[in-house]
Design a protein around this motif. Sequence first.
Motif, short mmCIF file in Angstrom:
data_model
loop_
_atom_site.label_atom_id
_atom_site.label_comp_id
_atom_site.label_asym_id
_atom_site.label_seq_id
_atom_site.Cartn_x
_atom_site.Cartn_y
_atom_site.Cartn_z
N TRP A 112 14.91 51.62 36.58
CA TRP A 112 16.13 52.41 36.73
C TRP A 112 17.27 51.46 37.06
N LEU A 113 18.42 51.63 36.42
CA LEU A 113 19.57 50.78 36.70
C LEU A 113 20.65 51.58 37.40
N ASP A 114 20.76 51.36 38.71
CA ASP A 114 21.81 51.96 39.53
C ASP A 114 22.55 50.80 40.18
N ASP A 115 23.62 50.35 39.53
CA ASP A 115 24.33 49.15 39.96
C ASP A 115 25.62 49.55 40.66
N THR A 116 25.63 49.46 41.99
CA THR A 116 26.80 49.85 42.78
C THR A 116 27.58 48.64 43.27
N ASP A 117 27.37 47.46 42.67
CA ASP A 117 28.10 46.26 43.05
C ASP A 117 29.56 46.35 42.60
N ILE A 118 30.44 45.73 43.37
CA ILE A 118 31.81 45.45 42.93
C ILE A 118 31.83 44.02 42.42
#
Length: 580
Positions: free
Chosen positions: A430-436
């Motif tokens: 799963w790809l949940d990328d919350t990076d800035i």
Amino acid sequence: AGYYSSRTQLKGLTRDGEAVAHAVESLYSLAKVVPTKIDLTATFDKIFPLRLANADVQHHDGVTGTSMIWVVQMYEDDIVGGISSSLSAAADIISQWVGSPTNNNIPLVPLSSAPFKDASQGAVVIFNQLAWQRDEIISIPLPFEHVSVSDSSGRSIPSQINPQYINNTENPYTLFFRVSIPPFGFQTYFLTQPSSSSNLGAAFVGKSQILNLEEDTVIENSYLAVTISADTGRISNITNKRSSSSVAVDQNILQYESLKSGAYVFNPAGVAAPLSSIPPKSIIISGPIVTEIYQVFECDEADASYVKQNIRLFQGNGTEDIENFLEIVHALGVLPSSSELVSSFATNMQTYMQFTTDDNGFEYQQRQTIPSNPIESNYYPFIYSSFITDYTNQLTMIADRSHGVSSQQNGQIETMVHRNPNMGDGDGPWLDDTDIVFPVLRVLFDTPVDSKLPARKQPILLNFPLVSFVAPNAEASNWETSSNQFLSDNISQSIHVLSLYSLDTNTTRTILRLTHLFAKGEHPEYSKPVELDITKMFNNLSVKSVQETTLTANQVISASVSQPITLQPKDIRTFIIKFN
């Protein structure tokens, strides 16, 4: 095609780790033959963790961004820790080479450790890890606004300080000034805060003002002129003043909606749509060193603005390496779910949906978009550079990390700069990328022939940056040795030193790996074979022996290599050299 762009932050850190290792390994190799008092074993122990981290992230689920989140975090933590330890080792080494009359060496710290937080002045020692002389504009984050810059002879250096609108939590200002650093060498500059009675010699303070959208705005240097449209608030034209060529362009941030995307797969629900229907909010800061335009894209379907970018055009008095590119620093995130962002350049060039990418960052490959195929099947990996051309003009993108790239329309090129599907694709995690994230693109526009050198050179300049160290509160009067140069001046711009890498802590045996950047027939001058005498490459250092090996340096091809050697186009040759 999703993994070309998955985990943008990890991809950037991977490139950072490579660059720091290149610089620090070179310094360590030199420290074994240039007199120092450092403990070579202890210094090697500081460097070794970055060797491990850089090796680990090359796993097929590492830099691709297709690992589980806790593994991604492990990779990132290891790289960050390795960078910190290695830069500390590099500071220890250069400290041995800069001295004062009263103290044999002056302790330095990496610039990345925010040394000006508790210091009002200091010396900045800048190391060039490349085999070419570098004339560039360097930027230094600062917590204070008023500052003067001088070189080791006390000569005032023109400079500019701008307010920082992106990632400014610790340092609200950025100082810009031009530096000239010799190949594999260092130079020292001094920062002081002017007295309250006089600001003579102080950096020009850039003033912010809201961009006027009543008429087009043009920013320019002696090489490029860039127009910001009054109608759209976006880049609308780029002119190369040397070739008198212009291209109409609409640079915009577009968004794909994820259908069944994940870490491996990019599978959008349809074509990309503009993020906003209104012009971005823009602030312009002008000055003698750099013009910056900060833009915030108001997102139609979100409460917060999660897309910002900073457009930069530098002034270098005609120096091509400074002036021949437009730089865009993106600030992206936190992205909403089902969002995959591209930075798009739509031009009036007739390209017939053809574009070129650098295959593995090495050889150029021409790509042809097939409109009948799904969108994702027309995406390709973009390592260092990608371009479109109509054979009269060429628009080139240079990246600071790997991305996916495509041409979805005639005359258009788009780079996927960040993605957060927040779903799985059935093939991977799963790809949940919350990076800035802060990916950088440099944009070149020139004739195809005149684009060849900067398209090869700018990726090296961007991805192997100058490395800065600081002696907080140091004064020029306490300084004795301010510069040095360890490589000769006669290295061709066709040649890049891929590695200067010590084999052990006990001998001077060092891996020297050289590459010819150009392909056969790519450029009338720079594609020619290059002769190089390895025994005369280094300044005031004597090379005792030269062996040639296989690429990985584990098998000897020639026990004694006669000089000079010849590097043919696209050669990569590996040597083990031993210094006296």
